[in-house]
Write a protein that holds these residues in place. Structure first.
Motif, PDB file in Angstrom:
ATOM      1  N   LYS A 124      -0.923  -7.513   0.651  1.00  0.00           N
ATOM      2  CA  LYS A 124       0.136  -6.496   0.737  1.00  0.00           C
ATOM      3  C   LYS A 124      -0.274  -5.224   0.015  1.00  0.00           C
ATOM      4  O   LYS A 124      -0.014  -4.116   0.489  1.00  0.00           O
ATOM      5  CB  LYS A 124       1.433  -7.035   0.137  1.00  0.00           C
ATOM      6  N   LEU A 125      -0.897  -5.370  -1.147  1.00  0.00           N
ATOM      7  CA  LEU A 125      -1.355  -4.197  -1.903  1.00  0.00           C
ATOM      8  C   LEU A 125      -2.372  -3.393  -1.096  1.00  0.00           C
ATOM      9  O   LEU A 125      -2.247  -2.172  -0.966  1.00  0.00           O
ATOM     10  CB  LEU A 125      -2.015  -4.636  -3.211  1.00  0.00           C
ATOM     11  N   LEU A 126      -3.360  -4.080  -0.568  1.00  0.00           N
ATOM     12  CA  LEU A 126      -4.404  -3.386   0.178  1.00  0.00           C
ATOM     13  C   LEU A 126      -3.860  -2.760   1.459  1.00  0.00           C
ATOM     14  O   LEU A 126      -4.208  -1.627   1.802  1.00  0.00           O
ATOM     15  CB  LEU A 126      -5.557  -4.341   0.486  1.00  0.00           C
ATOM     16  N   GLU A 127      -3.011  -3.477   2.153  1.00  0.00           N
ATOM     17  CA  GLU A 127      -2.453  -2.967   3.410  1.00  0.00           C
ATOM     18  C   GLU A 127      -1.589  -1.728   3.185  1.00  0.00           C
ATOM     19  O   GLU A 127      -1.518  -0.841   4.032  1.00  0.00           O
ATOM     20  CB  GLU A 127      -1.659  -4.066   4.110  1.00  0.00           C
ATOM     21  N   ALA A 128      -0.931  -1.663   2.039  1.00  0.00           N
ATOM     22  CA  ALA A 128      -0.069  -0.511   1.744  1.00  0.00           C
ATOM     23  C   ALA A 128      -0.857   0.788   1.679  1.00  0.00           C
ATOM     24  O   ALA A 128      -0.300   1.863   1.904  1.00  0.00           O
ATOM     25  CB  ALA A 128       0.677  -0.740   0.427  1.00  0.00           C
ATOM     26  N   TYR A 129      -2.157   0.709   1.391  1.00  0.00           N
ATOM     27  CA  TYR A 129      -2.970   1.915   1.240  1.00  0.00           C
ATOM     28  C   TYR A 129      -3.984   2.092   2.362  1.00  0.00           C
ATOM     29  O   TYR A 129      -4.864   2.939   2.275  1.00  0.00           O
ATOM     30  CB  TYR A 129      -3.665   1.902  -0.133  1.00  0.00           C
ATOM     31  N   ARG A 130      -3.838   1.334   3.435  1.00  0.00           N
ATOM     32  CA  ARG A 130      -4.766   1.416   4.568  1.00  0.00           C
ATOM     33  C   ARG A 130      -4.807   2.830   5.151  1.00  0.00           C
ATOM     34  O   ARG A 130      -5.882   3.403   5.354  1.00  0.00           O
ATOM     35  CB  ARG A 130      -4.389   0.432   5.662  1.00  0.00           C
TER      36      ARG A 130
END
Length: 142
Positions: free
Chosen positions: A67-73
């Motif tokens: 979720k953290l990584l996807e939020a900054y994609r």
């Protein structure tokens, strides 16, 4: 000019500036080769949610890390698009570079020492810069 970026760096703190940049990505359209492409919208987690996700990810929760990584994609893709040299755009895709950032972030998350969104974004940007440099070296030798 392909990108419109508004930055008020002279009189505000870096946390505000980073938050504004992250929120601005929702409305930016890229113009490459005369083609208009709508970037996917990004739901940036709140500060407290980000801190909570970081703590869970440190505890080994891969879903929270995802979720953290996807939020900054979207942010990372746009940063990659801006930084990839024009002569290399046909050889490397921003999405591929960001995917490599995700792999590196997943492998090295135990080395991440930050506690909030600003530190996480800075860490991801550093990984992105390293991945871009690696891709440039790889394609420059071919």
């Amino acid at each position: 000019m392909p990108y419109r970026i508004f930055d008020r760096t002279k009189d505000v703190g870096s946390k505000w500036r980073t938050r504004q940049w992250l929120l601005a990505w929702n409305s930016i359209r890229s113009l490459e080769d005369g083609k208009v492409e709508e970037l996917p919208t990004m739901a940036s987690p709140s500060d407290s949610e980000c801190v909570s996700l970081i703590a869970k990810a440190r505890g080994g929760d891969l879903e929270s890390l995802g979720k953290l990584l996807e939020a900054y994609r979207t942010y990372l893709i746009l940063m990659a698009r801006v930084q990839i040299q024009p002569q290399l755009r046909t050889k490397m895709s921003p999405s591929d570079v960001v995917q490599d950032v995700y792999v590196s972030a997943r492998r090295g998350f135990n080395e991440f020492r930050g506690d909030d969104e600003l530190e996480l974004v800075s860490w991801l940007r550093r990984i992105l810069a390293n991945q871009l440099a690696m891709h440039v070296r790889m394609f420059s030798t071919k």
